[in-house]
Write a protein that holds these residues in place. Structure first.
Motif, short mmCIF file in Angstrom:
data_model
loop_
_atom_site.label_atom_id
_atom_site.label_comp_id
_atom_site.label_asym_id
_atom_site.label_seq_id
_atom_site.Cartn_x
_atom_site.Cartn_y
_atom_site.Cartn_z
N GLU A 34 0.87 -1.18 0.00
CA GLU A 34 0.00 0.00 0.00
C GLU A 34 0.91 1.23 0.00
OE1 GLU A 34 -3.32 -0.17 -0.18
OE2 GLU A 34 -3.37 -2.35 -0.03
N TYR A 35 0.32 2.40 0.02
CA TYR A 35 1.13 3.62 0.01
C TYR A 35 1.84 3.88 1.33
CZ TYR A 35 -0.81 4.65 -4.49
OH TYR A 35 -1.14 4.58 -5.81
N ASP A 36 1.37 3.23 2.40
CA ASP A 36 1.98 3.48 3.70
C ASP A 36 2.71 2.27 4.29
OD1 ASP A 36 -0.31 1.99 4.17
OD2 ASP A 36 -0.83 3.07 6.00
N LEU A 53 10.13 -15.81 3.91
CA LEU A 53 10.46 -14.96 5.04
C LEU A 53 9.94 -13.60 4.62
CD1 LEU A 53 11.78 -14.10 7.69
CD2 LEU A 53 13.89 -13.72 6.38
N ARG A 54 9.11 -13.00 5.44
CA ARG A 54 8.51 -11.71 5.11
C ARG A 54 8.95 -10.69 6.15
NH1 ARG A 54 2.54 -11.27 2.79
NH2 ARG A 54 3.79 -11.52 0.90
N VAL A 55 9.43 -9.55 5.67
CA VAL A 55 9.87 -8.46 6.54
C VAL A 55 8.96 -7.26 6.28
CG1 VAL A 55 11.79 -6.98 7.22
CG2 VAL A 55 12.25 -9.32 6.38
N PRO A 56 8.07 -6.96 7.23
CA PRO A 56 7.15 -5.83 7.03
C PRO A 56 7.84 -4.49 7.23
CG PRO A 56 6.77 -6.85 9.16
CD PRO A 56 7.85 -7.65 8.49
N PHE A 57 7.34 -3.49 6.53
CA PHE A 57 7.84 -2.13 6.73
C PHE A 57 6.70 -1.14 6.61
CE2 PHE A 57 8.50 -3.13 2.25
CZ PHE A 57 7.98 -2.03 1.59
N GLN A 58 6.87 -0.01 7.31
CA GLN A 58 5.86 1.05 7.38
C GLN A 58 6.52 2.36 7.02
OE1 GLN A 58 2.65 0.37 8.78
NE2 GLN A 58 1.99 2.43 8.28
N ALA A 59 5.86 3.17 6.20
CA ALA A 59 6.40 4.48 5.86
C ALA A 59 6.47 5.36 7.10
CB ALA A 59 5.53 5.15 4.79
N VAL A 60 7.59 6.06 7.26
CA VAL A 60 7.79 6.97 8.37
C VAL A 60 7.45 8.39 7.93
CG1 VAL A 60 9.50 7.98 9.93
CG2 VAL A 60 9.59 5.54 9.40
N ASP A 61 7.86 8.72 6.72
CA ASP A 61 7.60 10.05 6.17
C ASP A 61 7.27 9.89 4.69
OD1 ASP A 61 10.04 9.30 5.19
OD2 ASP A 61 11.15 10.98 6.01
N GLN A 67 9.82 9.85 -3.68
CA GLN A 67 11.27 9.83 -3.60
C GLN A 67 11.72 10.25 -2.19
OE1 GLN A 67 13.07 12.34 -6.55
NE2 GLN A 67 14.43 10.70 -7.18
N GLY A 68 12.72 9.54 -1.66
CA GLY A 68 13.29 9.91 -0.37
C GLY A 68 12.53 9.41 0.84
N THR A 69 11.58 8.52 0.66
CA THR A 69 10.79 8.02 1.78
C THR A 69 11.62 7.13 2.70
OG1 THR A 69 8.76 8.09 0.49
CG2 THR A 69 8.76 6.63 2.39
N SER A 70 11.42 7.30 4.00
CA SER A 70 12.04 6.43 4.99
C SER A 70 10.99 5.46 5.50
CB SER A 70 12.58 7.24 6.16
OG SER A 70 13.66 8.05 5.74
N VAL A 71 11.46 4.26 5.89
CA VAL A 71 10.56 3.24 6.40
C VAL A 71 11.10 2.68 7.71
CG1 VAL A 71 9.65 2.58 4.13
CG2 VAL A 71 11.65 1.38 5.06
N ARG A 72 10.18 2.13 8.51
CA ARG A 72 10.53 1.47 9.76
C ARG A 72 10.19 -0.01 9.60
NH1 ARG A 72 7.35 4.12 13.00
NH2 ARG A 72 8.91 5.73 13.34
#
Length: 135
Positions: A34-36, A53-61, A67-72
């Motif tokens: 998704e977008y987030d 093996l699945r590694v989830p990530f979430q947009a931080v900004d 472009q330039g998005t950080s994820v947690r």
């Protein structure tokens, strides 16, 4: 689904750099992002269905397509998808929906995970920690 506790949980990365690093190790961004939020997937096996093996990530900004998005990163987990057999066998060229319906839904999206791959999954997480967390 088998969660694997990891030092990766809560760490933040620039998505582009993370994706480049993980692609070189055999990971891909899984479908259904998704977008987030989204997932990096490493296919362990496809013997009976697919084991990942699945590694989830979430947009931080920002959003993932910016472009330039950080994820947690979240907690990695092992996942099995068992698919129906034979659904693609009778696709006709003149069928207007064939290009949309050619992939079957999982019979059991949370199928039991083969025990023989659990240690491999844990080792893959340790490898990710070694590559991504530099002290």
């Amino acid at each position: 689904m088998i969660p694997i506790p990891s030092k990766l949980e809560g760490t933040e990365f620039h998505l582009y750099k993370l994706e480049q690093e993980l692609k070189s190790l055999g990971y891909s961004i899984g479908g259904g992002w998704e977008y987030d939020h989204g997932y990096f997937d490493y296919e362990i096996d496809s013997e009976v269905g697919y084991q990942f093996l699945r590694v989830p990530f979430q947009a931080v900004d920002g959003q993932l397509d910016s472009q330039g998005t950080s994820v947690r990163l979240g907690r990695p987990f092992l996942l099995s998808h068992k698919y129906q057999r034979g659904l693609d066998d009778n696709v006709h060229v003149d069928n207007a929906t064939a290009s949309f319906d050619q992939f079957s839904e999982p019979v059991d999206p949370d199928a039991s995970f083969p025990k023989k791959y659990i240690d491999l999954g844990k080792d893959l997480v340790k490898e990710l920690e070694a590559v991504l967390i530099r002290d």
